[in-house]
Design a protein around this motif. Structure first.
Motif, PDB file in Angstrom:
ATOM      1  N   ALA A  13       0.824  -1.201   0.000  1.00 33.36           N
ATOM      2  CA  ALA A  13       0.000   0.000   0.000  1.00 33.36           C
ATOM      3  C   ALA A  13       0.860   1.253   0.000  1.00 33.36           C
ATOM      4  O   ALA A  13       0.535   2.254  -0.654  1.00 33.36           O
ATOM      5  N   VAL A  14       1.973   1.198   0.720  1.00 30.20           N
ATOM      6  CA  VAL A  14       2.899   2.337   0.758  1.00 30.20           C
ATOM      7  C   VAL A  14       3.721   2.407  -0.524  1.00 30.20           C
ATOM      8  O   VAL A  14       3.822   3.451  -1.173  1.00 30.20           O
TER       9      VAL A  14
ATOM     10  N   ASP B  40       3.248   1.203  -3.508  1.00 33.18           N
ATOM     11  CA  ASP B  40       2.538   1.379  -4.773  1.00 33.18           C
ATOM     12  C   ASP B  40       1.523   2.513  -4.746  1.00 33.18           C
ATOM     13  O   ASP B  40       0.736   2.645  -5.693  1.00 33.18           O
ATOM     14  N   ASP B  41       1.545   3.322  -3.699  1.00 35.37           N
ATOM     15  CA  ASP B  41       0.654   4.474  -3.652  1.00 35.37           C
ATOM     16  C   ASP B  41       0.862   5.336  -4.903  1.00 35.37           C
ATOM     17  O   ASP B  41       1.997   5.601  -5.320  1.00 35.37           O
ATOM     18  N   THR B  42      -0.219   5.782  -5.503  1.00 36.24           N
ATOM     19  CA  THR B  42      -0.142   6.457  -6.800  1.00 36.24           C
ATOM     20  C   THR B  42       0.713   7.717  -6.759  1.00 36.24           C
ATOM     21  O   THR B  42       1.608   7.908  -7.596  1.00 36.24           O
TER      22      THR B  42
ATOM     23  N   GLN C 202       5.484  13.841   0.556  1.00 33.83           N
ATOM     24  CA  GLN C 202       4.986  12.697  -0.212  1.00 33.83           C
ATOM     25  C   GLN C 202       5.652  11.387   0.199  1.00 33.83           C
ATOM     26  O   GLN C 202       5.072  10.315   0.033  1.00 33.83           O
TER      27      GLN C 202
END
Length: 228
Positions: free
Chosen positions: A146-147, A149-151, A212
């Motif tokens: 989740a971290v 591959d976060d867009t 980010q």
């Protein structure tokens, strides 16, 4: 307002240093180093302390000539064949408060003609830290993905560093997270152009990229049982 940190003079000095990497030349041009490299770097470190604390209060922005966030320009030439005495880049690491050296978790800024970037994570962590991160990925792979591959994050940063050739000891050769388990570094880089470093929006650009990368840094800190 113009960029009050790094200018074309900064890049010109680093380029000249790369072509004249000798103590005699550096000593002769020490005032240029102070004016074009060290002073603007210390100004940047001092200014970013408040914004960095809003991202995480556990990373230090210490504007010191030695022992702070600005990495020393002298190279350690004791053990390598390369005996050039000086680094030809500016390295700034905002290290976790528990860290003692460059192997600690940190936010990073690298300025070098033709090779500028923002970074975050850990470079060459010791085996204890590496084991904790690998265990976290192996046990809770969905949280890591989740971290990773976060867009927004993956559009700005790319994983970098070295990896093992084979599966690390204690992990299955067919583990679904093997590619990441083989990593020896857990760091990400986001390139900057030289022009972006000289631009008036440079400061806000770096702060935005640090923000980010915060979920990635938070994941690593949690794996290492460090406050974020």
């Amino acid at each position: 307002m113009a960029n009050r940190y790094f200018t074309q003079d900064t890049f010109d000095f680093l380029t000249a240093l790369a072509a004249n990497n000798r103590r005699e030349w550096f000593d002769e041009h020490k005032p240029d180093y102070e004016a074009m490299v060290r002073t603007p770097a210390l100004n940047f470190i001092s200014d970013i302390s408040t914004d960095l604390a809003m991202i995480s209060p556990h990373f230090l922005a210490l504007p010191r000539k030695a022992g702070g966030a600005l990495m020393r320009i002298n190279r350690d030439i004791r053990f390598g064949r390369d005996k050039r005495p000086f680094k030809t880049n500016i390295g700034i690491q905002f290290r976790h408060e528990t860290g003692k050296d460059v192997h600690a978790p940190g936010f990073y800024l690298h300025i070098e003609p033709g090779d500028c970037f923002v970074g975050a994570g850990l470079w060459r962590p010791d085996m204890h830290a590496l084991g904790k991160i690998r265990d976290a990925i192996a046990d809770k792979g969905n949280a890591w993905l989740a971290v990773r591959d976060d867009t927004v994050f993956s559009r700005t940063f790319a994983l970098a560093g070295d990896s093992l050739t084979h599966a690390p000891r204690g992990y299955a050769k067919d583990h679904p997270m093997l590619t990441d388990l083989k990593r020896k570094d857990f760091l990400v880089l986001s390139p900057l152009t030289d022009a972006a470093v000289r631009a008036k929006g440079f400061y806000s650009n770096v702060v935005e990229r640090f923000a980010q990368s915060a979920p990635f840094m938070g994941y690593l800190c949690k794996a290492l049982e460090l406050p974020f």
